[in-house]
Design a protein around this motif. Structure first.
Motif, PDB file in Angstrom:
ATOM      1  N   HIS A 172       2.954  -1.054   4.255  1.00 57.91           N
ATOM      2  CA  HIS A 172       3.448  -0.091   3.514  1.00 57.91           C
ATOM      3  C   HIS A 172       4.698  -0.312   2.626  1.00 57.91           C
ATOM      4  CE1 HIS A 172       5.860   3.989   3.917  1.00 57.91           C
ATOM      5  NE2 HIS A 172       5.000   4.216   2.830  1.00 57.91           N
ATOM      6  N   GLY A 173       4.503   0.047   1.296  1.00 59.66           N
ATOM      7  CA  GLY A 173       5.678  -0.488   0.497  1.00 59.66           C
ATOM      8  C   GLY A 173       6.713   0.591   0.437  1.00 59.66           C
ATOM      9  N   PRO A 175       8.257  12.813   5.489  1.00 62.89           N
ATOM     10  CA  PRO A 175       8.153  11.422   5.322  1.00 62.89           C
ATOM     11  C   PRO A 175       7.537  10.713   6.300  1.00 62.89           C
ATOM     12  CG  PRO A 175      10.427  12.035   6.062  1.00 62.89           C
ATOM     13  CD  PRO A 175       9.688  13.428   6.174  1.00 62.89           C
ATOM     14  N   TYR A 176       7.211   9.423   6.064  1.00 60.94           N
ATOM     15  CA  TYR A 176       6.547   8.615   6.944  1.00 60.94           C
ATOM     16  C   TYR A 176       7.768   8.037   7.827  1.00 60.94           C
ATOM     17  CZ  TYR A 176       2.023   7.689   4.821  1.00 60.94           C
ATOM     18  OH  TYR A 176       0.662   7.798   4.429  1.00 60.94           O
ATOM     19  N   PRO A 177       7.544   7.642   9.260  1.00 61.84           N
ATOM     20  CA  PRO A 177       8.376   7.221  10.244  1.00 61.84           C
ATOM     21  C   PRO A 177       9.410   6.081   9.630  1.00 61.84           C
ATOM     22  CG  PRO A 177       6.280   7.351  11.423  1.00 61.84           C
ATOM     23  CD  PRO A 177       5.871   7.480   9.819  1.00 61.84           C
ATOM     24  N   ASP A 178       8.937   5.444   8.751  1.00 63.05           N
ATOM     25  CA  ASP A 178       9.822   4.170   8.155  1.00 63.05           C
ATOM     26  C   ASP A 178      10.619   4.480   6.915  1.00 63.05           C
ATOM     27  OD1 ASP A 178       7.612   3.969   6.643  1.00 63.05           O
ATOM     28  OD2 ASP A 178       7.076   2.011   6.704  1.00 63.05           O
ATOM     29  N   LYS A 193       3.127   7.994  16.884  1.00 67.31           N
ATOM     30  CA  LYS A 193       2.323   7.073  17.944  1.00 67.31           C
ATOM     31  C   LYS A 193       1.232   5.928  17.238  1.00 67.31           C
ATOM     32  CE  LYS A 193       2.408  10.645  21.558  1.00 67.31           C
ATOM     33  NZ  LYS A 193       1.835  11.522  22.311  1.00 67.31           N
ATOM     34  N   ALA A 194       1.116   6.100  15.922  1.00 69.81           N
ATOM     35  CA  ALA A 194       0.277   5.388  15.159  1.00 69.81           C
ATOM     36  C   ALA A 194       0.663   4.042  14.894  1.00 69.81           C
ATOM     37  CB  ALA A 194       0.007   6.152  13.610  1.00 69.81           C
ATOM     38  N   ARG A 195      -0.021   3.091  14.830  1.00 70.50           N
ATOM     39  CA  ARG A 195       0.098   1.643  14.754  1.00 70.50           C
ATOM     40  C   ARG A 195       0.293   1.391  13.236  1.00 70.50           C
ATOM     41  NH1 ARG A 195      -3.241  -3.150  17.396  1.00 70.50           N
ATOM     42  NH2 ARG A 195      -2.205  -2.135  19.241  1.00 70.50           N
ATOM     43  N   PRO A 196       1.547   0.926  12.469  1.00 65.42           N
ATOM     44  CA  PRO A 196       1.532   0.785  11.136  1.00 65.42           C
ATOM     45  C   PRO A 196       0.620  -0.502  10.969  1.00 65.42           C
ATOM     46  CG  PRO A 196       3.578   0.100  12.077  1.00 65.42           C
ATOM     47  CD  PRO A 196       2.839   0.915  13.224  1.00 65.42           C
ATOM     48  N   ASP A 238       0.893  -1.259  -0.061  1.00 60.42           N
ATOM     49  CA  ASP A 238      -0.022  -0.083   0.054  1.00 60.42           C
ATOM     50  C   ASP A 238       0.945   1.222   0.048  1.00 60.42           C
ATOM     51  OD1 ASP A 238      -2.482  -1.397   0.065  1.00 60.42           O
ATOM     52  OD2 ASP A 238      -2.406  -1.399   2.321  1.00 60.42           O
ATOM     53  N   TRP A 239       0.286   2.372  -0.236  1.00 62.36           N
ATOM     54  CA  TRP A 239       0.580   3.736  -0.233  1.00 62.36           C
ATOM     55  C   TRP A 239       0.926   4.157   1.333  1.00 62.36           C
ATOM     56  CZ3 TRP A 239      -2.207   2.664  -4.372  1.00 62.36           C
ATOM     57  CH2 TRP A 239      -1.457   2.798  -5.865  1.00 62.36           C
ATOM     58  N   SER A 240      -0.198   3.737   1.833  1.00 58.56           N
ATOM     59  CA  SER A 240      -0.405   4.257   3.069  1.00 58.56           C
ATOM     60  C   SER A 240       0.430   3.628   4.311  1.00 58.56           C
ATOM     61  CB  SER A 240      -1.823   4.232   3.604  1.00 58.56           C
ATOM     62  OG  SER A 240      -2.423   2.731   3.614  1.00 58.56           O
ATOM     63  N   TYR A 241       0.446   4.221   5.538  1.00 63.19           N
ATOM     64  CA  TYR A 241       1.406   3.703   6.499  1.00 63.19           C
ATOM     65  C   TYR A 241       0.383   3.039   7.735  1.00 63.19           C
ATOM     66  CZ  TYR A 241       4.522   4.066  10.717  1.00 63.19           C
ATOM     67  OH  TYR A 241       5.331   3.785  11.850  1.00 63.19           O
ATOM     68  N   THR A 242      -0.639   3.799   7.665  1.00 56.98           N
ATOM     69  CA  THR A 242      -1.525   3.233   8.984  1.00 56.98           C
ATOM     70  C   THR A 242      -2.875   2.928   8.257  1.00 56.98           C
ATOM     71  OG1 THR A 242      -2.673   5.341   9.507  1.00 56.98           O
ATOM     72  CG2 THR A 242      -0.325   4.842  10.349  1.00 56.98           C
ATOM     73  N   ASN A 243      -3.954   2.478   9.447  1.00 61.89           N
ATOM     74  CA  ASN A 243      -5.273   2.539   8.739  1.00 61.89           C
ATOM     75  C   ASN A 243      -6.189   3.529   8.910  1.00 61.89           C
ATOM     76  OD1 ASN A 243      -5.218  -0.462   7.567  1.00 61.89           O
ATOM     77  ND2 ASN A 243      -5.094  -1.360   9.689  1.00 61.89           N
ATOM     78  N   ALA A 244      -5.574   4.447   9.787  1.00 58.67           N
ATOM     79  CA  ALA A 244      -6.364   5.764  10.078  1.00 58.67           C
ATOM     80  C   ALA A 244      -6.984   6.362   8.841  1.00 58.67           C
ATOM     81  CB  ALA A 244      -5.214   6.672  10.610  1.00 58.67           C
TER      82      ALA A 244
END
Length: 703
Positions: A346-347, A394-397, A339-342, A321-327
């Motif tokens: 995430h690609g 950027p995303y955390p990862d 603090k979000a759960r991945p 996916d493009w996204s990092y979380t399910n939010a």
């Protein structure tokens, strides 16, 4: 940029029978004639013939204006001027290392008296051997601003031609082409529509340019209507009137009830009609580029053709996916990703991107595109929110500094991705910071996207304000020495001559649409690619996308046909779109993608028929290596390829990448063969192409 040109006298170019017309201007070779006349009632009109055959019957010109009403009659000619222009210019990149720009020109100055003021309007015609073009010029005058409600340029066809068209739409060109007679457009319109995140089809008789046609005579002609130099003006569609066999220009509205607001002096884009008795001439003509202004950039040394890979196809296939979380449905400005759960899919992770970097660098690629690197992807698609992305966080990862350093240590660069989600104001607010971030980390190319409905609401992708934005983004990118590959933007109209940092566009149905018919790739070079290169993202080796996700379908193509696209669909920006593991399984076929250049000194279209097949040969810039590609529709066929384009007296080794005898785009798409043969300019090869397949050949001199 080298340029040689001459303005010649008009003797023999144009004849004028009387004040007001008719006037006639011919192409340099004399085969194409364009007539202009101000007819009874002061109505400006033109017609055209090719090799003695009428191709455009009497067609009227003009506008509907907010203040002045119909500017279609009541004109008088005040002057006319004729000239001939012949130059040769060198593109920064292209299908040829030099382009001849030879035309004859007629400029007609007109005046119309209204109750309040005289309206001045000029019409300029340029006639080339391979087509003609006209545009309107509003000179400086008492009226400083015109509000255009309609442009009424007409193209009267001389018969019920066969046409390849996509529906008129203010927001997208992501359609498959329909082949029909002109009279069948309305009947076929509903079936031609497909779903899209943003689509605004507006009339059952409306089609988009570039419109490809073929006459039904015993000696058919190939016709193509397009536009060139689209600047500060809405994109043009064509609205067909079946009773008169006439197309009328249909502009994209601006969201305020008008089509365009222009300040004088002003020149509209060119309206172009290409014509030839050979389909290959339509493919090879550079008329659209020639109708654009010369390069305005003082330094183009930083602009370079690019072959790239990307973290993209695995999202298209559903592998990641493009996204990092399910939010979702959150405020990006206050959301705390730390603090979000991945969700674990995430690609664009640091480790995964390094894997791609290693493979791309080991196989000689220039860059690696990474989509989904930045925050906001959880809440973007179809949301019509002003603020979704900031283009810098950027995303955390995703370790932006470490990954760019790693890529540079391997001899390649990362390619930036900016998805605007259609929010033009938000992108413009963040553009300077986004480009500056690219400079900081050594990015020199950006893939921008405009998925979704355009904001402000009521606006369209192809309206005048958006046309201004796309060009402004290119200009501002040039200030930062950044190349632009814009997706979902307006179709290109040759502006890459003026701004060669515009190295690619999408603006058509590309590889991510997996159910397209095989014939789609035999039409695009006749239509979409006439205005500039497309980022089609070829090179798919694994056609069974159901291996990734059960709702995915089989892609109708063959491996050899995918290789051919690097030759038949010209672009200075070419992607190897598939996953590294699929290339690793077929490294012998992948060799062609590694070898094929993305910049050329000579290009020849050897044989072609729109919607059926294309065979092209190109010589690498700065060398004598040649590459040949051929693609076919869903009909298997054998083609004969003469190697007469090779240098006489030189022996070459040719490597053939062909469909296996049992290959088929539906049942056996992965079957291919590779063979080698010594060839010369006298060699003639017969090559089989499977259904939905093709072939590719690399040809190098024997040392």
């Amino acid at each position: 940029m080298k340029k040689h040109f001459a303005w010649l006298t008009a003797a023999g170019i144009l004849t004028a029978c009387s004040q007001g017309g008719p006037l006639q201007v011919s192409s340099p070779d004399g085969k194409l004639l364009v007539n202009f006349n101000i007819e009874e009632g002061g109505a400006p009109a033109y017609s055209a013939s090719f090799d003695g055959e009428e191709i455009v019957a009497t067609s009227y010109l003009g506008f509907q204006m907010e203040k002045f009403g119909a500017l279609t009659s009541g004109f008088k000619m005040t002057a006319h001027h004729e000239s001939e222009h012949n130059e040769t210019w060198a593109p920064v990149w292209g299908e040829q290392d030099s382009v001849v720009n030879h035309y004859r020109q007629l400029v007609v100055e007109m005046k119309k008296k209204t109750d309040s003021v005289d309206v001045l309007l000029n019409v300029e015609f340029r006639v080339f051997d391979e087509g003609f073009a006209f545009r309107y010029v509003f000179p400086e005058q008492k009226t400083k601003q015109f509000v255009i409600d309609q442009e009424l340029s007409r193209f009267a066809m001389t018969g019920d031609h066969t046409a390849w068209w996509i529906p008129g739409d203010y927001d997208t060109q992501e359609y498959e082409y329909t082949r029909s007679q002109l009279s069948e457009i309305a009947a076929r319109h509903t079936a031609a529509l497909v779903g899209n995140v943003s689509a605004s089809a507006f009339d059952q008789w409306a089609v988009q340019t570039s419109l490809m046609m073929k006459t039904g005579d015993e000696k058919p002609l190939y016709l193509n209507i397009h536009e060139a130099a689209l600047i500060d003006y809405p994109a043009m569609h064509l609205l067909y009137n079946d009773s008169s066999c006439t197309f009328t220009s249909a502009l994209t509205p601006d969201g305020n009830g008008h089509m365009a607001v222009i300040d004088t002096p002003f020149s509209t884009p060119w309206r172009v009609v290409m014509v030839s008795d050979k389909a290959t001439d339509i493919l090879s003509t550079q008329i659209i580029y020639n109708l654009n202004e010369s390069c305005v950039l003082d330094d183009t040394s930083w602009i370079h053709p690019t072959k790239y890979m990307g973290v993209w196809w695995e999202m298209i296939t559903g592998k990641s996916d493009w996204s990092y979380t399910n939010a979702h449905d959150f405020d990006l400005a206050t959301f705390d990703y730390s603090k979000a759960r991945p969700h674990g899919r995430h690609g664009a992770t640091t480790d995964n991107v390094k894997r791609y970097i290693d493979f791309a660098a080991a196989n000689g690629f220039d860059q690696l595109l990474v989509e989904g690197w930045n925050v906001g992807w959880e809440d973007w698609l179809g949301r019509e929110k002003d603020y979704v992305f900031d283009f810098v966080t950027p995303y955390p990862d995703f370790d932006i500094k470490a990954l760019n350093d790693y890529a540079h240590s391997k001899g390649i660069k990362l390619m930036m991705h900016h998805e605007t989600s259609g929010s033009i104001p938000n992108y413009e607010r963040h553009m300077e910071a986004a480009y500056s971030l690219m400079n900081e980390y050594g990015y020199d190319a950006v893939k921008s996207g405009y998925v979704g409905n355009i904001l402000p609401k009521g606006s369209y992708h192809y309206g005048q304000p958006q046309i201004r934005h796309y060009l402004d983004a290119i200009r501002r990118a040039a200030d930062h020495k950044i190349m632009v590959n814009a997706h979902e933007a307006v179709r290109p109209t040759g502006l890459a001559r003026t701004y060669p940092n515009l190295v690619g566009n999408e603006s058509a149905m590309g590889t991510e649409y997996r159910n397209m018919t095989p014939g789609h790739v035999t039409i695009l070079p006749f239509t979409r690619l006439k205005g500039g290169p497309m980022d089609f993202t070829p090179g798919i080796f694994e056609m069974d996308l159901g291996k990734f996700s059960p709702d995915k379908t089989h892609k109708r193509a063959t491996v050899a046909g995918q290789l051919a696209l690097y030759v038949t669909m010209y672009s200075p920006l070419q992607m190897a779109a598939d996953l590294p593991e699929h290339y690793a399984e077929k490294m012998d076929a992948f060799q062609f993608i590694k070898d094929v250049p993305v910049d050329w000194s000579k290009s020849h279209y050897l044989d072609a028929e729109p919607g059926e097949f294309i065979v092209a040969a190109r010589r690498a810039k700065g060398g004598d290596d040649w590459y040949v590609g051929g693609v076919t529709n869903d009909e298997a066929r054998d083609v004969t390829v003469s190697m007469s384009f090779l240098k006489p007296g030189v022996t070459y080794q040719a490597t053939f990448y062909t469909d296996a005898p049992d290959a088929d785009c539906d049942s056996n798409s992965g079957a291919y063969e590779i063979s080698k043969e010594t060839v010369t300019s006298r060699t003639v090869s017969t090559i089989h192409m499977a259904r939905g397949g093709g072939f590719a050949i690399s040809i190098v001199p024997v040392k």
